[in-house]
Design a protein around this motif. Structure first.
Motif, mmCIF file in Angstrom:
data_model
loop_
_atom_site.group_PDB
_atom_site.id
_atom_site.type_symbol
_atom_site.label_atom_id
_atom_site.label_comp_id
_atom_site.label_asym_id
_atom_site.label_seq_id
_atom_site.Cartn_x
_atom_site.Cartn_y
_atom_site.Cartn_z
ATOM 1 N N TYR A 259 0.866 -1.177 0.000
ATOM 2 C CA TYR A 259 0.000 0.000 0.000
ATOM 3 C C TYR A 259 0.911 1.238 0.000
ATOM 4 C CZ TYR A 259 -4.519 -2.240 0.754
ATOM 5 O OH TYR A 259 -5.684 -2.967 0.599
ATOM 6 N N ILE A 260 0.603 2.173 -0.917
ATOM 7 C CA ILE A 260 1.362 3.420 -1.005
ATOM 8 C C ILE A 260 0.404 4.579 -0.775
ATOM 9 C CG2 ILE A 260 2.786 4.902 -2.468
ATOM 10 C CD1 ILE A 260 3.693 2.414 -3.956
ATOM 11 N N PHE A 261 0.642 5.345 0.296
ATOM 12 C CA PHE A 261 -0.148 6.541 0.588
ATOM 13 C C PHE A 261 0.696 7.778 0.238
ATOM 14 C CE2 PHE A 261 -1.831 3.567 3.935
ATOM 15 C CZ PHE A 261 -3.057 3.357 3.320
ATOM 16 N N ASP A 274 -1.570 12.811 -5.886
ATOM 17 C CA ASP A 274 -1.824 11.834 -6.952
ATOM 18 C C ASP A 274 -0.591 11.662 -7.833
ATOM 19 O OD1 ASP A 274 -4.407 11.416 -6.055
ATOM 20 O OD2 ASP A 274 -5.245 12.994 -7.335
ATOM 21 N N ARG A 275 0.140 12.769 -8.104
ATOM 22 C CA ARG A 275 1.332 12.662 -8.928
ATOM 23 C C ARG A 275 2.416 11.835 -8.227
ATOM 24 N NH1 ARG A 275 -0.368 17.895 -10.541
ATOM 25 N NH2 ARG A 275 0.606 18.878 -8.727
ATOM 26 N N VAL A 297 -2.382 2.115 -4.549
ATOM 27 C CA VAL A 297 -1.995 3.515 -4.297
ATOM 28 C C VAL A 297 -3.241 4.293 -3.882
ATOM 29 C CG1 VAL A 297 -0.003 3.457 -5.835
ATOM 30 C CG2 VAL A 297 -2.229 4.073 -6.753
ATOM 31 N N LEU A 298 -3.089 5.132 -2.859
ATOM 32 C CA LEU A 298 -4.208 5.904 -2.340
ATOM 33 C C LEU A 298 -3.750 7.321 -2.008
ATOM 34 C CD1 LEU A 298 -5.745 3.266 0.110
ATOM 35 C CD2 LEU A 298 -6.714 3.997 -2.070
ATOM 36 N N ASN A 299 -4.649 8.267 -2.253
ATOM 37 C CA ASN A 299 -4.418 9.650 -1.849
ATOM 38 C C ASN A 299 -4.718 9.761 -0.356
ATOM 39 O OD1 ASN A 299 -4.688 12.446 -1.306
ATOM 40 N ND2 ASN A 299 -5.126 12.854 -3.473
ATOM 41 N N GLY A 300 -3.698 10.040 0.426
ATOM 42 C CA GLY A 300 -3.875 10.050 1.870
ATOM 43 C C GLY A 300 -4.375 11.358 2.437
ATOM 44 N N GLU A 305 4.027 18.535 5.200
ATOM 45 C CA GLU A 305 4.917 18.436 4.053
ATOM 46 C C GLU A 305 4.449 17.310 3.140
ATOM 47 O OE1 GLU A 305 9.204 19.651 5.934
ATOM 48 O OE2 GLU A 305 8.493 17.603 6.252
ATOM 49 N N GLU A 306 4.895 17.324 1.910
ATOM 50 C CA GLU A 306 4.609 16.228 0.990
ATOM 51 C C GLU A 306 5.287 14.960 1.513
ATOM 52 O OE1 GLU A 306 6.095 17.353 -2.774
ATOM 53 O OE2 GLU A 306 4.717 19.048 -3.039
ATOM 54 N N CYS A 307 4.535 13.864 1.548
ATOM 55 C CA CYS A 307 5.085 12.605 2.069
ATOM 56 C C CYS A 307 4.604 11.445 1.207
ATOM 57 C CB CYS A 307 4.656 12.358 3.508
ATOM 58 S SG CYS A 307 5.350 13.510 4.707
ATOM 59 N N VAL A 308 5.431 10.409 1.142
ATOM 60 C CA VAL A 308 5.053 9.129 0.531
ATOM 61 C C VAL A 308 5.285 8.046 1.587
ATOM 62 C CG1 VAL A 308 5.515 7.437 -1.268
ATOM 63 C CG2 VAL A 308 5.613 9.884 -1.801
ATOM 64 N N GLU A 309 4.227 7.293 1.888
ATOM 65 C CA GLU A 309 4.254 6.262 2.943
ATOM 66 C C GLU A 309 4.160 4.900 2.280
ATOM 67 O OE1 GLU A 309 2.308 7.339 7.051
ATOM 68 O OE2 GLU A 309 0.951 6.067 5.891
ATOM 69 N N LEU A 310 5.105 3.993 2.598
ATOM 70 C CA LEU A 310 5.151 2.655 1.996
ATOM 71 C C LEU A 310 4.790 1.605 3.052
ATOM 72 C CD1 LEU A 310 8.536 3.011 0.053
ATOM 73 C CD2 LEU A 310 6.230 3.599 -0.729
ATOM 74 N N TRP A 311 3.845 0.705 2.713
ATOM 75 C CA TRP A 311 3.387 -0.351 3.625
ATOM 76 C C TRP A 311 3.529 -1.708 2.951
ATOM 77 C CZ3 TRP A 311 1.021 0.130 8.566
ATOM 78 C CH2 TRP A 311 0.868 1.445 9.018
#
Length: 345
Positions: A259-261, A274-275, A297-300, A305-311
């Motif tokens: 899962y990527i937020f 989204d980008r 992938v989901l828009n969290g 700040e801009e973040c990308v979360e990897l699960w």
């Protein structure tokens, strides 16, 4: 003193039985002294046997003693109860317990002649009770035990069946007690059915009993989703290194899902989350060969700040949920025009 011959009928298991004439004579044996001599108690008695026909195998007290003859064969034994077994021409065993007294002779004369088919002697019906634990844990050995009330002379046959078919019998087939392995049977019920018979064809001599044991389902394994990495205000090169590590984990365990937020910042451009998520997914699919169906992938929402979360989510685990920290109404999107992207190497 000699007793009169008295006919005795013996019934046997099987289609054909037999009849026999039996006479037991009792002879007093005293020391050869005068009537006025002092009598000494005898230390043993004597069993004498003869049969018609001769040549029948004989056992005395469980020990083979050769074969009978048409003349008397004698055995000296201590006082007490002794067992004589004679194997008849039809293969059946004639058995008699003899109470022997010191100084006495007991004589057994057996006349055998084939008889007409007779009913079996099995004292049926004989009740069969089957016991087993009502419940065990997966992996435990289950013991099923039969308690049979039986007074016949023929050996009983024990035939077991166990269901479901993949339940494994470890030991005891053909005996009153079996052991069954419950490994891998969680959530099911094991049933053992026992058929007991005495070897005859009489329907009433066949008794059945059944017992069941429940193996409850195993508790769910604790294998929750875990946060693998998070990158805030990171360059794409930094994100690619983290995505490479994620790809290795996904390839090592094909049962997992990622899962990527992606979160927009408080002042990010519109659509930035989204980008970010699309860019991460494209990299995993095109550059690392990950199956797209394994990437969610989901828009969290928004964070400071801009973040990308990897699960990483194991099979059957509860999927994670986004964790935004800034309400949408508090976001002030940037109005600056994005710079032109450099061509990808």
């Amino acid at each position: 003193m000699k007793a009169n011959l008295a006919p005795v009928r013996f019934l046997a298991h099987g289609k054909f039985a037999f009849a026999a004439l039996l006479a037991i004579t009792y002879c007093l044996a005293y020391p050869s002294t005068t009537a006025h001599a002092k009598k000494k108690p005898a230390k043993y008695g004597t069993i004498k046997v003869q049969t018609t026909p001769a040549g029948l195998p004989i056992e005395v007290d469980g020990k083979p003693e050769g074969k009978t003859t048409s003349d008397w064969r004698a055995w000296d034994r201590d006082p007490g109860v002794h067992t004589v077994v004679i194997v008849l021409p039809n293969g059946q065993r004639w058995t008699r317990e003899i109470i022997l007294e010191g100084g006495r002779i007991k004589c057994v004369a057996l006349n055998y002649r084939p008889g007409q088919p007779l009913a079996a002697t099995s004292p049926w019906p004989f009740p069969v009770n089957l016991s087993a634990p009502s419940q065990v844990t997966d992996g435990e050995v289950i013991t099923y035990t039969a308690d049979t009330t039986y007074k016949g002379s023929s050996p009983l046959n024990y035939t077991w069946t166990v269901s479901p078919a993949n339940a494994k019998v470890l030991s005891g087939a053909g005996t009153p007690t079996i052991s069954v392995d419950s490994t891998g049977m969680a959530g099911q019920r094991i049933t053992a059915t026992l058929l007991v018979d005495d070897g005859s064809d009489a329907p009433n001599c066949r008794q059945t009993a059944e017992a069941s044991t429940l193996i409850p389902p195993l508790p769910p394994r604790e294998n929750p989703a875990k946060e693998f990495d998070v990158c805030c205000t990171c360059s794409f090169d930094d994100q690619k290194a983290r995505l490479d590590n994620l790809a290795v984990e996904l390839q090592n365990d094909q049962s997992t899902t990622s899962y990527i937020f992606a979160y927009g910042g408080r002042t990010s451009r519109v659509g930035q989350a989204d980008r970010l998520s699309a860019r991460a997914r494209d990299y995993l699919v095109s550059q690392r060969g990950i199956d797209p169906s394994r990437i969610i992938v989901l828009n969290g929402g928004f964070r400071e700040e801009e973040c990308v979360e990897l699960w990483i989510v194991p099979s059957g685990a509860t999927p994670p949920q986004p964790r935004p920290t800034v309400q949408a109404g508090d976001v002030r999107p940037s109005r600056e025009t994005p710079t032109r992207r450099r061509p990808r190497d």
